[in-house]
Design a protein around this motif. Structure first.
Motif, PDB file in Angstrom:
ATOM      1  N   GLY A 199     -15.060 -51.940 -49.477  1.00  0.00           N
ATOM      2  CA  GLY A 199     -14.403 -51.925 -48.061  1.00  0.00           C
ATOM      3  C   GLY A 199     -13.997 -53.236 -47.570  1.00  0.00           C
ATOM      4  N   ARG A 200     -13.024 -53.466 -46.596  1.00  0.00           N
ATOM      5  CA  ARG A 200     -12.693 -54.688 -45.924  1.00  0.00           C
ATOM      6  C   ARG A 200     -13.123 -54.463 -44.379  1.00  0.00           C
ATOM      7  N   PHE A 201     -13.691 -55.589 -43.896  1.00  0.00           N
ATOM      8  CA  PHE A 201     -13.639 -56.026 -42.621  1.00  0.00           C
ATOM      9  C   PHE A 201     -13.036 -57.112 -42.082  1.00  0.00           C
ATOM     10  N   ALA A 202     -13.216 -57.379 -40.592  1.00  0.00           N
ATOM     11  CA  ALA A 202     -12.387 -58.435 -40.022  1.00  0.00           C
ATOM     12  C   ALA A 202     -13.024 -59.665 -40.656  1.00  0.00           C
ATOM     13  N   THR A 203     -12.283 -60.767 -40.780  1.00  0.00           N
ATOM     14  CA  THR A 203     -12.703 -61.985 -41.477  1.00  0.00           C
ATOM     15  C   THR A 203     -13.242 -62.798 -39.931  1.00  0.00           C
ATOM     16  N   VAL A 204     -14.375 -63.639 -40.523  1.00  0.00           N
ATOM     17  CA  VAL A 204     -14.973 -64.350 -39.430  1.00  0.00           C
ATOM     18  C   VAL A 204     -14.070 -65.603 -38.978  1.00  0.00           C
ATOM     19  N   TRP A 205     -13.427 -65.721 -38.025  1.00  0.00           N
ATOM     20  CA  TRP A 205     -12.653 -66.953 -37.341  1.00  0.00           C
ATOM     21  C   TRP A 205     -13.357 -68.317 -37.770  1.00  0.00           C
ATOM     22  N   ARG A 206     -12.564 -69.229 -37.982  1.00  0.00           N
ATOM     23  CA  ARG A 206     -12.853 -70.657 -37.856  1.00  0.00           C
ATOM     24  C   ARG A 206     -12.927 -71.003 -36.367  1.00  0.00           C
ATOM     25  N   PRO A 207     -13.947 -71.884 -35.807  1.00  0.00           N
ATOM     26  CA  PRO A 207     -13.833 -72.231 -34.726  1.00  0.00           C
ATOM     27  C   PRO A 207     -13.015 -73.411 -34.195  1.00  0.00           C
ATOM     28  N   ASN A 208     -12.430 -73.080 -33.051  1.00  0.00           N
ATOM     29  CA  ASN A 208     -11.183 -74.065 -32.546  1.00  0.00           C
ATOM     30  C   ASN A 208     -11.446 -75.325 -32.708  1.00  0.00           C
ATOM     31  N   SER A 209     -12.824 -75.747 -32.560  1.00  0.00           N
ATOM     32  CA  SER A 209     -13.270 -77.264 -32.708  1.00  0.00           C
ATOM     33  C   SER A 209     -13.277 -77.984 -34.244  1.00  0.00           C
ATOM     34  N   ALA A 210     -12.947 -76.918 -35.243  1.00  0.00           N
ATOM     35  CA  ALA A 210     -13.209 -77.311 -36.575  1.00  0.00           C
ATOM     36  C   ALA A 210     -11.718 -77.943 -37.042  1.00  0.00           C
ATOM     37  N   ALA A 211     -10.719 -77.452 -36.245  1.00  0.00           N
ATOM     38  CA  ALA A 211      -9.406 -77.444 -36.734  1.00  0.00           C
ATOM     39  C   ALA A 211      -8.564 -78.498 -35.571  1.00  0.00           C
ATOM     40  N   LYS A 212      -8.127 -79.639 -35.990  1.00  0.00           N
ATOM     41  CA  LYS A 212      -7.288 -80.721 -35.375  1.00  0.00           C
ATOM     42  C   LYS A 212      -5.829 -80.323 -35.463  1.00  0.00           C
ATOM     43  N   ASN A 213      -5.710 -79.975 -36.836  1.00  0.00           N
ATOM     44  CA  ASN A 213      -4.187 -79.721 -37.135  1.00  0.00           C
ATOM     45  C   ASN A 213      -4.172 -78.167 -37.639  1.00  0.00           C
ATOM     46  N   CYS A 214      -3.065 -77.668 -37.634  1.00  0.00           N
ATOM     47  CA  CYS A 214      -2.745 -76.224 -38.120  1.00  0.00           C
ATOM     48  C   CYS A 214      -2.832 -76.095 -39.482  1.00  0.00           C
ATOM     49  N   GLU A 215      -3.628 -75.219 -39.987  1.00  0.00           N
ATOM     50  CA  GLU A 215      -3.996 -75.001 -41.606  1.00  0.00           C
ATOM     51  C   GLU A 215      -2.899 -74.432 -42.176  1.00  0.00           C
ATOM     52  N   VAL A 216      -1.667 -74.417 -41.845  1.00  0.00           N
ATOM     53  CA  VAL A 216      -0.571 -74.028 -42.638  1.00  0.00           C
ATOM     54  C   VAL A 216       0.569 -75.191 -42.557  1.00  0.00           C
ATOM     55  N   CYS A 217       0.901 -75.552 -41.439  1.00  0.00           N
ATOM     56  CA  CYS A 217       1.872 -76.784 -41.544  1.00  0.00           C
ATOM     57  C   CYS A 217       1.488 -78.131 -41.354  1.00  0.00           C
ATOM     58  N   GLN A 218       0.078 -78.188 -40.947  1.00  0.00           N
ATOM     59  CA  GLN A 218      -0.741 -79.394 -40.718  1.00  0.00           C
ATOM     60  C   GLN A 218      -0.031 -80.165 -39.226  1.00  0.00           C
ATOM     61  N   ASP A 219       0.776 -79.447 -38.669  1.00  0.00           N
ATOM     62  CA  ASP A 219       0.973 -80.220 -37.428  1.00  0.00           C
ATOM     63  C   ASP A 219      -0.150 -80.295 -36.337  1.00  0.00           C
ATOM     64  N   ALA A 220      -0.359 -81.349 -35.665  1.00  0.00           N
ATOM     65  CA  ALA A 220      -1.639 -81.672 -34.666  1.00  0.00           C
ATOM     66  C   ALA A 220      -1.472 -80.835 -33.443  1.00  0.00           C
ATOM     67  N   PHE A 221      -2.529 -80.133 -33.041  1.00  0.00           N
ATOM     68  CA  PHE A 221      -2.682 -79.275 -31.949  1.00  0.00           C
ATOM     69  C   PHE A 221      -2.700 -80.446 -30.895  1.00  0.00           C
ATOM     70  N   THR A 222      -1.848 -79.850 -29.584  1.00  0.00           N
ATOM     71  CA  THR A 222      -1.817 -80.650 -28.361  1.00  0.00           C
ATOM     72  C   THR A 222      -1.936 -79.802 -27.266  1.00  0.00           C
ATOM     73  N   LEU A 223      -1.454 -80.122 -25.995  1.00  0.00           N
ATOM     74  CA  LEU A 223      -1.766 -79.291 -24.950  1.00  0.00           C
ATOM     75  C   LEU A 223      -0.573 -78.013 -25.056  1.00  0.00           C
ATOM     76  N   LEU A 224       0.565 -78.650 -25.538  1.00  0.00           N
ATOM     77  CA  LEU A 224       1.718 -77.746 -25.737  1.00  0.00           C
ATOM     78  C   LEU A 224       1.585 -76.781 -26.846  1.00  0.00           C
ATOM     79  N   LYS A 225       1.174 -77.401 -28.258  1.00  0.00           N
ATOM     80  CA  LYS A 225       1.046 -76.651 -29.538  1.00  0.00           C
ATOM     81  C   LYS A 225      -0.275 -76.346 -29.455  1.00  0.00           C
TER      82      LYS A 225
END
Length: 127
Positions: free
Chosen positions: A13-39
């Motif tokens: 069976g499947r279950f909900a995946t564990v989320w990565r913590p916000n602090s572990a990602a400085k950039n989007c894990e798909v497009c690699q753009d940096a996170f900012t106050l607006l992004k």
């Protein structure tokens, strides 16, 4: 952080995946753009990656989490699920649940000048 067994329990069976913590990602894990106050950071409900809004604009039903709700998914998961599962219409709340019948293109019929709509005349100021 993905579940050690890829989001499946020992019985298959499947279950909900564990989320990565916000602090572990400085950039989007798909497009690699940096996170900012607006992004801002968002989580894909299917794989748990931290992604930007543009890379998680799609929503779909994920039966292993909720059969009724449309949940945020990243662009990669959206394409994967769409390609591997007969998803049909209604995968996104933006999509229509029934497709309109296909109609052939008919160019507009020109109207004779005598049948053209009357010209607009602006109101006259009161003296």
């Amino acid at each position: 952080v993905k579940a050690a067994n890829g989001g499946k329990d020992p019985t298959g069976g499947r279950f909900a995946t564990v989320w990565r913590p916000n602090s572990a990602a400085k950039n989007c894990e798909v497009c690699q753009d940096a996170f900012t106050l607006l992004k801002r950071r968002h989580h894909c409900r299917n794989c748990g990656k931290v992604v930007c809004g543009a890379c998680s604009a799609e929503k779909m039903r994920l039966d292993h989490i909720s059969k009724d709700e449309f949940l945020r998914v990243c662009a990669k998961c959206y394409q994967e699920v769409k390609m591997t599962k007969a998803y049909g219409a209604g995968t996104s709340p933006k999509a229509t649940t029934q497709s309109a019948p296909q109609q052939s293109f008919q160019p507009p019929t020109p109207q004779p000048a005598s049948q053209s709509p009357p010209r607009f005349t602006p109101p006259q100021p009161v003296a």
